[in-house]
Design a protein around this motif. Structure first.
Motif, PDB file in Angstrom:
ATOM      1  N   UNK A 145       0.832  -1.202   0.000  1.00  0.00           N
ATOM      2  CA  UNK A 145       0.000   0.000   0.000  1.00  0.00           C
ATOM      3  C   UNK A 145       0.872   1.260   0.000  1.00  0.00           C
ATOM      4  N   UNK A 146       1.961   1.241   0.788  1.00  0.00           N
ATOM      5  CA  UNK A 146       2.864   2.394   0.815  1.00  0.00           C
ATOM      6  C   UNK A 146       3.585   2.547  -0.517  1.00  0.00           C
ATOM      7  N   UNK A 147       4.037   1.431  -1.095  1.00  0.00           N
ATOM      8  CA  UNK A 147       4.733   1.497  -2.377  1.00  0.00           C
ATOM      9  C   UNK A 147       3.834   2.110  -3.442  1.00  0.00           C
ATOM     10  N   UNK A 148       2.565   1.691  -3.444  1.00  0.00           N
ATOM     11  CA  UNK A 148       1.621   2.233  -4.426  1.00  0.00           C
ATOM     12  C   UNK A 148       1.383   3.723  -4.176  1.00  0.00           C
ATOM     13  N   UNK A 149       1.213   4.094  -2.892  1.00  0.00           N
ATOM     14  CA  UNK A 149       0.967   5.492  -2.557  1.00  0.00           C
ATOM     15  C   UNK A 149       2.163   6.366  -2.925  1.00  0.00           C
ATOM     16  N   UNK A 150       3.383   5.888  -2.671  1.00  0.00           N
ATOM     17  CA  UNK A 150       4.574   6.662  -3.016  1.00  0.00           C
ATOM     18  C   UNK A 150       4.719   6.782  -4.530  1.00  0.00           C
ATOM     19  N   UNK A 151       4.379   5.705  -5.254  1.00  0.00           N
ATOM     20  CA  UNK A 151       4.412   5.780  -6.706  1.00  0.00           C
ATOM     21  C   UNK A 151       3.433   6.812  -7.237  1.00  0.00           C
ATOM     22  N   UNK A 288      19.947   9.312  -2.751  1.00  0.00           N
ATOM     23  CA  UNK A 288      18.771   9.767  -3.479  1.00  0.00           C
ATOM     24  C   UNK A 288      18.721  11.279  -3.582  1.00  0.00           C
ATOM     25  N   UNK A 289      19.059  11.971  -2.481  1.00  0.00           N
ATOM     26  CA  UNK A 289      19.055  13.435  -2.499  1.00  0.00           C
ATOM     27  C   UNK A 289      20.120  13.983  -3.433  1.00  0.00           C
ATOM     28  N   UNK A 396      11.680  10.237 -11.311  1.00  0.00           N
ATOM     29  CA  UNK A 396      11.200  11.019 -10.177  1.00  0.00           C
ATOM     30  C   UNK A 396      10.371  10.218  -9.178  1.00  0.00           C
ATOM     31  N   UNK A 397       9.334   9.471  -9.590  1.00  0.00           N
ATOM     32  CA  UNK A 397       8.551   8.729  -8.597  1.00  0.00           C
ATOM     33  C   UNK A 397       9.396   7.720  -7.820  1.00  0.00           C
ATOM     34  N   UNK A 398      10.340   7.086  -8.513  1.00  0.00           N
ATOM     35  CA  UNK A 398      11.191   6.093  -7.847  1.00  0.00           C
ATOM     36  C   UNK A 398      12.129   6.778  -6.858  1.00  0.00           C
ATOM     37  N   UNK A 399      12.645   7.954  -7.223  1.00  0.00           N
ATOM     38  CA  UNK A 399      13.535   8.684  -6.317  1.00  0.00           C
ATOM     39  C   UNK A 399      12.840   9.024  -5.006  1.00  0.00           C
ATOM     40  N   UNK A 400      11.580   9.454  -5.061  1.00  0.00           N
ATOM     41  CA  UNK A 400      10.849   9.759  -3.834  1.00  0.00           C
ATOM     42  C   UNK A 400      10.792   8.532  -2.919  1.00  0.00           C
ATOM     43  N   UNK A 418      13.019  17.497   4.595  1.00  0.00           N
ATOM     44  CA  UNK A 418      14.369  17.582   4.032  1.00  0.00           C
ATOM     45  C   UNK A 418      14.346  17.261   2.543  1.00  0.00           C
ATOM     46  N   UNK A 419      13.603  16.222   2.162  1.00  0.00           N
ATOM     47  CA  UNK A 419      13.558  15.824   0.754  1.00  0.00           C
ATOM     48  C   UNK A 419      12.911  16.908  -0.107  1.00  0.00           C
ATOM     49  N   UNK A 420      11.784  17.446   0.345  1.00  0.00           N
ATOM     50  CA  UNK A 420      11.080  18.440  -0.469  1.00  0.00           C
ATOM     51  C   UNK A 420      11.855  19.754  -0.485  1.00  0.00           C
ATOM     52  N   UNK A 421      12.546  20.085   0.614  1.00  0.00           N
ATOM     53  CA  UNK A 421      13.392  21.284   0.615  1.00  0.00           C
ATOM     54  C   UNK A 421      14.494  21.155  -0.418  1.00  0.00           C
ATOM     55  N   UNK A 422      15.116  19.978  -0.465  1.00  0.00           N
ATOM     56  CA  UNK A 422      16.157  19.743  -1.464  1.00  0.00           C
ATOM     57  C   UNK A 422      15.594  19.884  -2.869  1.00  0.00           C
ATOM     58  N   UNK A 423      14.438  19.271  -3.098  1.00  0.00           N
ATOM     59  CA  UNK A 423      13.827  19.345  -4.421  1.00  0.00           C
ATOM     60  C   UNK A 423      13.453  20.787  -4.765  1.00  0.00           C
ATOM     61  N   UNK A 424      12.801  21.475  -3.839  1.00  0.00           N
ATOM     62  CA  UNK A 424      12.330  22.837  -4.118  1.00  0.00           C
ATOM     63  C   UNK A 424      13.496  23.795  -4.325  1.00  0.00           C
TER      64      UNK A 424
END
Length: 477
Positions: A145-151, A288-289, A396-400, A418-424
């Motif tokens: 369920x988490x894998x699908x949601x993250x995808x 990943x970052x 991109x989806x896999x990196x998240x 931290x992840x979204x700050x890096x991306x943004x």
């Protein structure tokens, strides 16, 4: 006793007692994830119209983009920490409500500087809302369920960035009720109202089991370090590179070093810093970052440059300029749906293949521009845009998923922040670096040659991401 098992506001729980995120709840948080990303890109094709209507200089128009991006990036980690502390659903609702109010303020702005102020506030609202999405997914889902949601999150993020530019062109050209460019902001208001109703009924409340107080020194130093880097890069060219831009860039490494020292000191004293250095001990997060930075720089730089080149150079209208990227959005969406199955079968080498495919797509776009300029549009860009979109969807989806795969639920808020700050930050850097390169070359070379040169530089960044992907863990936890 009242039976709450079928109540729409009842929290669905797993057998272990942890809250579960249902299908409608997942749709709601993904809607919240889409709004800030769409708004980062939706103004690209609206900027010429905003400039004419509000008599705004190029430097002020840069601030319309940069003000949102910088405040968004600066406050994201704090937004994640506050969600861990006070409840992610509560922060999601507050952030979404603030996003709706600030969108209304943007749409009604009477002057350019009022619009800049409203955009800065809108970025802050986004920073409160967006970290709660990934943190909720991490805390309220597990296993497949988490894998699908993250995808789906990754697919939503990538599609939002492309769709934002397309939607912006359509709305500006439609001139709904005479609103013109204002509709790109006003359209958020009914969407936010729907989101608030759904979130109140379907999103479970989660928070860290060991909440920590906000790290004030760390928050201030992180904000200052991002501002000293992003503000001069985004405003420097339009402002003529005044002295303050160079002083700010010179100060950046010292402020960043001070931030790291304060965070390490807090960690050693047993306190919880804003960005725990131990978080970077997670191999999947760290690698990943590192890959996400050049990918996001190239993505946002491309979107900004292509919008400017097609409108100012090829003299396409906002609809044609936006729709030229429609093939990229379609293939991104379709391929991203197959991503989880491909990763389950082939591991993270899918990301490497995605980088190679994206390289081919951007190269095809460069060739099309070189051969056909200024007669370029949907048909000329279609092959390259479609191939590039497919390649991006495999990255991109896999990196998240990779970045957050080892982050424990208690740290979900700070990890996603931290992840979204890096991306943004990288998205803002993409507009600043590739955008500055293109706009600096255009007067001397012409827009066609400047666009080709910028795309060649981007190809170097894509090659770097493909090489970095070889260091990713082969299997996602």
């Amino acid at each position: 006793m009242t039976d709450t098992s079928t109540s729409p506001t009842a929290t669905v729980r797993s057998p272990s007692g942890s809250p579960l995120l249902g299908g409608l709840g997942l749709f709601t948080v993904l809607l919240g994830a889409a709004l800030p990303l769409i708004d980062f890109f939706i103004v690209n094709v609206a900027l010429p119209t905003i400039g004419r209507d509000l008599a705004a200089s190029e430097a002020v128009l840069e601030l319309v983009v940069a003000g949102y991006g910088v405040s968004y990036a600066v406050l994201l980690v704090l937004g994640g920490r506050l969600g861990d502390l006070f409840g992610r659903r509560r922060l999601f609702l507050a952030g979404m409500a603030a996003f709706g109010i600030t969108s209304l303020a943007c749409g009604l702005a009477p002057t350019a500087w009022t619009l800049v102020a409203a955009r800065i506030a809108q970025g802050a609202a986004s920073a409160a809302m967006l970290p709660q999405v990934l943190a909720t997914i991490q805390s309220a889902t597990a296993g497949p369920r988490r894998a699908r949601a993250m995808g789906l999150y990754g697919a939503t993020a990538g599609l939002s960035m492309v769709a934002g530019q397309i939607l912006g062109g359509v709305l500006v050209a439609a001139d709904i009720a005479g609103t013109g460019w204002r509709s790109v902001f006003l359209v958020n208001v009914p969407v936010v109202l729907l989101g608030l109703v759904l979130a109140a009924r379907t999103v479970p409340e989660t928070r860290s089991q060991r909440p920590e107080p906000v790290d004030v020194p760390g928050t201030l130093l992180l904000a200052l370090s991002l501002i000293t880097l992003l503000a001069p890069l985004t405003e420097g060219r339009a402002a003529g590179w005044p002295l303050w831009t160079w002083l700010s860039l010179a100060a950046f490494p010292f402020v960043a070093a001070a931030f790291y020292a304060v965070e390490r000191g807090a960690d050693r004293k047993g306190r919880t810093p804003l960005v725990p250095p131990t978080l970077f001990g997670l191999v999947s997060l760290r690698r990943g970052l590192v890959m996400m930075v050049p990918f996001s720089i190239g993505f946002s730089g491309f979107m900004f440059v292509i919008a400017v080149a097609l409108q100012r150079g090829a003299e396409l209208g906002p609809v044609q300029a936006g729709l030229a990227l429609a093939p990229m959005a379609v293939t991104f969406f379709c391929v991203s749906l197959a991503g989880p199955r491909l990763v389950a079968r082939y591991g993270t080498r899918v990301v490497t293949v995605g980088g190679l495919i994206q390289f081919v797509g951007v190269a095809l776009i460069a060739v099309a521009v070189w051969r056909s300029w200024p007669d370029v549009g949907l048909m000329e860009l279609l092959p390259g845009a479609a191939v590039a979109g497919a390649g991006q969807a495999l990255q991109l989806p896999v990196l998240f998923r990779i970045v957050l795969s080892e982050v424990e639920p208690a740290r979900a808020g700070v990890g996603s922040g931290v992840m979204i700050t890096t991306q943004q930050s990288a998205l803002a850097l993409g507009v600043a670096t590739l955008g500055t390169l293109f706009l600096s070359l255009a007067p001397g070379m012409g827009m066609g040659d400047a666009l080709v040169t910028t795309l060649v530089v981007q190809l170097g960044g894509i090659a770097l991401t493909a090489l970095l992907s070889l260091r990713l863990p082969r299997v996602i936890g």
